[in-house]
Write a protein that holds these residues in place. Structure first.
Motif, PDB file in Angstrom:
ATOM      1  N   ARG A 116      30.493  31.973  40.966  1.00 16.98           N
ATOM      2  CA  ARG A 116      31.433  33.092  41.144  1.00 16.98           C
ATOM      3  C   ARG A 116      30.774  34.408  40.753  1.00 16.98           C
ATOM      4  O   ARG A 116      30.866  35.406  41.469  1.00 16.98           O
ATOM      5  CB  ARG A 116      32.623  32.900  40.212  1.00 16.98           C
ATOM      6  N   TRP A 174      34.293  27.977  49.207  1.00 19.90           N
ATOM      7  CA  TRP A 174      34.150  29.326  48.637  1.00 19.90           C
ATOM      8  C   TRP A 174      35.508  29.966  48.401  1.00 19.90           C
ATOM      9  O   TRP A 174      35.775  30.541  47.364  1.00 19.90           O
ATOM     10  CB  TRP A 174      33.358  30.230  49.594  1.00 19.90           C
ATOM     11  N   HIS A 175      36.351  29.884  49.418  1.00 18.68           N
ATOM     12  CA  HIS A 175      37.663  30.527  49.324  1.00 18.68           C
ATOM     13  C   HIS A 175      38.439  29.971  48.139  1.00 18.68           C
ATOM     14  O   HIS A 175      39.019  30.729  47.351  1.00 18.68           O
ATOM     15  CB  HIS A 175      38.418  30.311  50.637  1.00 18.68           C
ATOM     16  N   GLN A 176      38.430  28.647  47.984  1.00 18.79           N
ATOM     17  CA  GLN A 176      39.177  28.037  46.886  1.00 18.79           C
ATOM     18  C   GLN A 176      38.602  28.439  45.538  1.00 18.79           C
ATOM     19  O   GLN A 176      39.338  28.667  44.585  1.00 18.79           O
ATOM     20  CB  GLN A 176      39.175  26.502  47.030  1.00 18.79           C
ATOM     21  N   LEU A 178      37.160  31.260  44.889  1.00 20.79           N
ATOM     22  CA  LEU A 178      37.437  32.675  44.632  1.00 20.79           C
ATOM     23  C   LEU A 178      38.920  32.981  44.455  1.00 20.79           C
ATOM     24  O   LEU A 178      39.281  34.046  43.955  1.00 20.79           O
ATOM     25  CB  LEU A 178      36.837  33.542  45.743  1.00 20.79           C
ATOM     26  N   ILE A 179      39.798  32.062  44.889  1.00 20.83           N
ATOM     27  CA  ILE A 179      41.218  32.257  44.584  1.00 20.83           C
ATOM     28  C   ILE A 179      41.650  31.283  43.482  1.00 20.83           C
ATOM     29  O   ILE A 179      42.840  31.083  43.275  1.00 20.83           O
ATOM     30  CB  ILE A 179      42.148  32.172  45.822  1.00 20.83           C
ATOM     31  N   ASN A 180      40.647  30.720  42.810  1.00 27.86           N
ATOM     32  CA  ASN A 180      40.920  29.948  41.601  1.00 27.86           C
ATOM     33  C   ASN A 180      41.817  28.739  41.855  1.00 27.86           C
ATOM     34  O   ASN A 180      42.718  28.458  41.079  1.00 27.86           O
ATOM     35  CB  ASN A 180      41.583  30.891  40.575  1.00 27.86           C
TER      36      ASN A 180
ATOM     37  N   GLN B 123      38.029  38.675  40.414  1.00 28.91           N
ATOM     38  CA  GLN B 123      37.247  37.683  39.675  1.00 28.91           C
ATOM     39  C   GLN B 123      37.159  38.031  38.188  1.00 28.91           C
ATOM     40  O   GLN B 123      36.866  37.189  37.360  1.00 28.91           O
ATOM     41  CB  GLN B 123      35.827  37.544  40.256  1.00 28.91           C
ATOM     42  N   TYR B 133      46.459  36.841  44.577  1.00 22.56           N
ATOM     43  CA  TYR B 133      46.983  35.518  44.913  1.00 22.56           C
ATOM     44  C   TYR B 133      48.383  35.649  45.524  1.00 22.56           C
ATOM     45  O   TYR B 133      48.722  34.947  46.479  1.00 22.56           O
ATOM     46  CB  TYR B 133      47.056  34.598  43.686  1.00 22.56           C
ATOM     47  N   TRP B 174      36.909  34.957  55.090  1.00 17.46           N
ATOM     48  CA  TRP B 174      36.496  35.428  53.755  1.00 17.46           C
ATOM     49  C   TRP B 174      34.997  35.215  53.538  1.00 17.46           C
ATOM     50  O   TRP B 174      34.297  36.091  53.065  1.00 17.46           O
ATOM     51  CB  TRP B 174      37.247  34.638  52.665  1.00 17.46           C
TER      52      TRP B 174
END
Lengths: 205, 205
Positions: A116, A174-176, A178-180, B123, B133, B174
């Motif tokens: 990240r 990656w998306h998951q 970066l959106i935690n 982040q 989110y 993204w």
């Protein structure tokens, strides 16, 4: 260089010099890994790594112009140690890729936080961006072998765009990250892989 | 509030007060948009927006605790102005989504740079993360209507996971934004959409 391998190893054992050679490079990476594990991203600096490795800061800077490039090499070493999935089927390989090499790999280790941070730095620092793109290219190319093997086994058509398949799987991960949502995403792995392989159930154009 | 709409509008025209009301909110967003267009991300600050809007900094901070949340609302306004694709087919809708609402939208406007900055801030800053989110959730939910319509038209099976389809498309976009490949990705739009809808050609499990 005209030195033999033995000479090089011997010198590296004595001190970490200015020349980038495998042994001293590993020593710096060991130190970097230890600093990351003990102090996290916040405490990670070239200075801290130099102290830990008993190397001069200029030596490290000569090889890794900034801390992000050093982090990327630590990350790469962790990643390479995992090898590449080879389960005997394209479905199994893609599931293993998401489970053990992407989502699960990030979720269960410091590597998620480190990656990240690298992605963030790459948005602002051109050197970090260049290094990340090169790393991505190298990884995706190596991962495409999953699709090449699937073609050889007759699991998918010869003209399938392997890079696009890998890109879609990597993108999802990656998306998951970066959106935690790594935890939630672990439950979607089969859905994503079946989506990539089989598309939408009942699709009629 | 007991004031009538006319009262509120009138007060907003006179000065941007401490109360968040639609008219003064729009004035701040107008100012924020102008600052972004003139000075870019680097010159974007609550201070610059306050100066431009002739509003007090505390007023803006009361509504938008930091510059990222303000940027996100500017971004959201641009995005909402585009509406949602409705071409009559799921394939057409998903292509339009990538072309006009994600990849192409980011490529051809300041919005790509702004959205990148928001993702980066999210982040490190929990408030920015929470706002991003929530925005993502709202957008994905609204975009899922593409798959609902496809089900109603009989284009895909009723049990298709609409959220997963949208997630895969958004993820691809993204990733391309963050590895700076929007231009190249424009050429992969049909491949991605056909991949999501039809899977890998010739796939045999």
């Amino acid at each position: 260089m005209n030195t033999t391998t033995e000479d090089t190893d011997d010198r590296a054992r004595r001190s970490i010099g200015a020349r980038r050679n495998p042994a001293s490079q590993e020593a710096i990476l060991d130190a970097a890994e230890a600093v990351l594990e003990e102090s996290g991203i916040g405490g990670f600096s070239i200075e801290a790594v130099a102290r830990r490795a008993r190397a001069g800061k200029p030596t490290i800077y000569r090889w890794w112009p900034n801390r992000t490039l050093l982090m990327l090499d630590v990350y790469r070493r962790f990643k390479n140690a995992r090898g590449f999935p080879d389960t005997g089927s394209v479905r199994g390989d893609l599931i293993a890729l998401l489970q053990n090499h992407l989502l699960g790999f990030w979720k269960d280790s410091l590597c998620g936080t480190v990656y990240r941070a690298i992605i963030v730095e790459a948005q602002n620092d051109p050197d970090a961006a260049k290094a990340l793109y090169a790393y991505q290219e190298e990884r995706k190319k190596a991962t495409e072998v999953i699709i090449e093997r699937a073609k050889a086994r007759g699991e998918v058509a010869k003209d399938v765009d392997g890079r696009l398949i890998i890109d879609m799987v990597v993108s999802f991960a990656w998306h998951q990250l970066l959106i935690n949502r790594l935890d939630e995403a672990m439950g979607s792995i089969e859905g994503v892989v079946d989506g990539v392989l089989m598309g939408c159930a009942g699709y009629k154009r």
